[in-house]
Design an enzyme around this catalytic site. Structure first.
Site, short mmCIF file in Angstrom:
data_model
loop_
_atom_site.label_atom_id
_atom_site.label_comp_id
_atom_site.label_asym_id
_atom_site.label_seq_id
_atom_site.Cartn_x
_atom_site.Cartn_y
_atom_site.Cartn_z
N ARG A 283 0.80 -1.14 0.06
CA ARG A 283 -0.02 -0.10 -0.17
C ARG A 283 0.94 1.24 -0.13
O ARG A 283 1.63 1.39 0.87
CB ARG A 283 -0.90 0.06 1.14
CG ARG A 283 -0.38 -0.31 2.60
CD ARG A 283 -1.37 0.28 3.68
NE ARG A 283 -1.02 -0.15 4.89
CZ ARG A 283 -0.43 0.65 5.70
NH1 ARG A 283 0.04 1.86 5.13
NH2 ARG A 283 0.14 0.37 7.04
N HIS A 287 -2.54 3.49 6.27
CA HIS A 287 -3.49 2.48 6.54
C HIS A 287 -4.72 3.23 6.38
O HIS A 287 -5.77 2.31 5.85
CB HIS A 287 -2.94 1.73 7.87
CG HIS A 287 -4.14 0.92 8.45
ND1 HIS A 287 -4.28 -0.37 7.89
CD2 HIS A 287 -5.23 0.90 9.30
CE1 HIS A 287 -5.15 -1.00 8.44
NE2 HIS A 287 -5.64 -0.30 9.28
N TYR A 296 6.71 4.95 10.56
CA TYR A 296 7.20 3.36 10.99
C TYR A 296 7.71 2.70 9.57
O TYR A 296 8.48 1.78 9.66
CB TYR A 296 6.16 2.60 11.36
CG TYR A 296 4.69 2.68 10.66
CD1 TYR A 296 4.55 1.75 9.40
CD2 TYR A 296 3.68 3.43 11.01
CE1 TYR A 296 3.50 1.73 8.73
CE2 TYR A 296 2.41 3.43 10.20
CZ TYR A 296 2.47 2.65 9.13
OH TYR A 296 1.13 2.69 8.50
#
Length: 393
Positions: A283, A287, A296
């Site tokens: 992706r 998210h 992250y």
């Protein structure tokens, strides 16, 4: 039927899941040797393509462009405060569109919460997807002939539903019906995943379990989800086959999914009906729009995966086959932009729902605790007025 399942669950390259200092090693650095692929990153043919006519190939390309443009506009709407939240799909168009096109008219789709592209292929209007993420219960109003279950936001909760649905087809003698159940890599860490696949194996149901391995379960990398070399091999524990495919290669995804669906309907003797497909992809965005992926993951990793983008990959192949040219691409882009504009206008023309509607679609009869909450909420709205809940500080 082409057997693409033999020898697909193989050992990964000899690279450990963690580096010398314990940092996670991206899946891109340890691609399994036998992952199914038709197109390489540059759109060159490296495998046997599925038997598709030019019109279908163009439809797949157009639907991928539509999903990408819709995704970009939806993120923009959320950033402008015109939508509550939204889970982006960019990067996953190849897996969604390729697999959805493999479904027959009578087949069923069991989504998670990111399958906006697959849903529009199956006949769910873009307006409905927008309404859902804008907080309208009407967004769950799926056309009867679309054969789509409602969006499932809780992780993996849809997997037992899919197994039960497929079992019902067997009990009713619907031998020509199969389905596809979508979930992410994070779902494989949930109990519902194991229970649903175990049930599917025991009762030999005609369901394809499609894992969108996009490398990150929110901020948790795939390497910290499981010590298994692949996710596809988890199917072995439940008595049926698993296959890993390049999820950013729409033709490979179509080919694998079509074969799995055919096996679900008409298995050879002693061949199990279920299949688990692990579509390895990425992706590109967050998210959800409430997430900040820069916290992250690093930009270098994102750029490595963007080099695998499924849209230019398919476009390059179609141009090389004289299926697409500049004029055709421009026409498709204009049509896509117009279609998304119309969907946004239609969704934003709907009257805003009453806030108390949030209590009306969970239970047939509200339990006492929720009834008390509803009564308190309605009293607060009556006291302060609805506009007070819409004001920005």
């Amino acid at each position: 039927m082409i057997n693409i399942y033999e020898s697909t669950i193989t050992a990964a390259k000899e690279i450990p899941p963690y580096g010398e200092e314990g940092e996670a090693v991206s899946t891109i650095q340890r691609d399994p040797e036998n992952r199914v692929q038709v197109l390489d990153e540059d759109g060159n043919l490296v495998g046997e393509p599925p038997d598709l006519d030019e019109d279908t190939l163009i439809d797949i390309y157009r639907d991928m462009k539509l999903a990408r443009h819709f995704d970009e506009r939806a993120v923009s709407l959320q950033r402008q405060g015109r939508m509550g939240t939204y889970p982006p799909l960019s990067g996953q168009e190849g897996a969604q569109i390729g697999s959805a096109h493999a479904l027959a008219d009578d087949d069923w789709m069991v989504p998670s919460y990111r399958e906006h592209g697959a849903a529009v292929v199956r006949g769910l209007p873009l307006k409905q997807t927008l309404l859902y993420w804008m907080g309208y219960e009407a967004g769950n109003d799926v056309p009867e002939d679309a054969n789509i279950l409602p969006v499932a936001v809780p992780i993996a909760s849809q997997i037992p539903h899919a197994s039960g649905l497929a079992w019902s087809w067997k009990l009713q003698g619907h031998d020509d019906t199969a389905g596809i159940c979508y979930f992410g890599d994070g779902a494989t860490s949930e109990g519902d995943f194991h229970e649903g696949l175990n049930f599917a194996g025991v009762y030999d149901v005609p369901m394809v379990f499609f894992c969108n391995n996009n490398q990150w379960a929110i901020s948790v990398p795939r390497e910290r989800q499981t010590a298994s070399e692949t996710l596809a091999q988890k199917a072995n524990a439940y008595g049926f086959e698993g296959v890993q495919v390049d999820g950013m290669d729409p033709l490979a995804v179509y080919k694998v999914t079509q074969d799995a669906l055919e096996k679900a309907r008409n298995p050879d003797e002693d061949q199990p009906r279920p299949t688990m497909i692990e579509a390895v992809q990425y992706r590109f965005g967050a998210h959800t729009t409430a997430d900040d992926p820069t916290v992250y993951r690093d930009e270098e990793e994102v750029e490595r995966w963007k080099a695998k983008d499924p849209i230019p990959r398919l476009e390059a192949y179609l141009r090389s086959e004289d299926v697409l040219d500049d004029d055709a691409v421009a026409e498709i882009e204009a049509t896509v932009e117009r279609q998304v504009d119309e969907a946004i206008d239609a969704a934003e023309s709907e009257p805003r729902p009453d806030p108390e509607e949030m209590f009306e679609h969970v239970y047939a009869d509200l339990p006492p605790e929720l009834q008390a909450q509803r009564d308190e909420f309605v009293a607060t709205v009556d006291r302060h007025g609805k506009d007070a809940f819409l004001e920005e500080e």
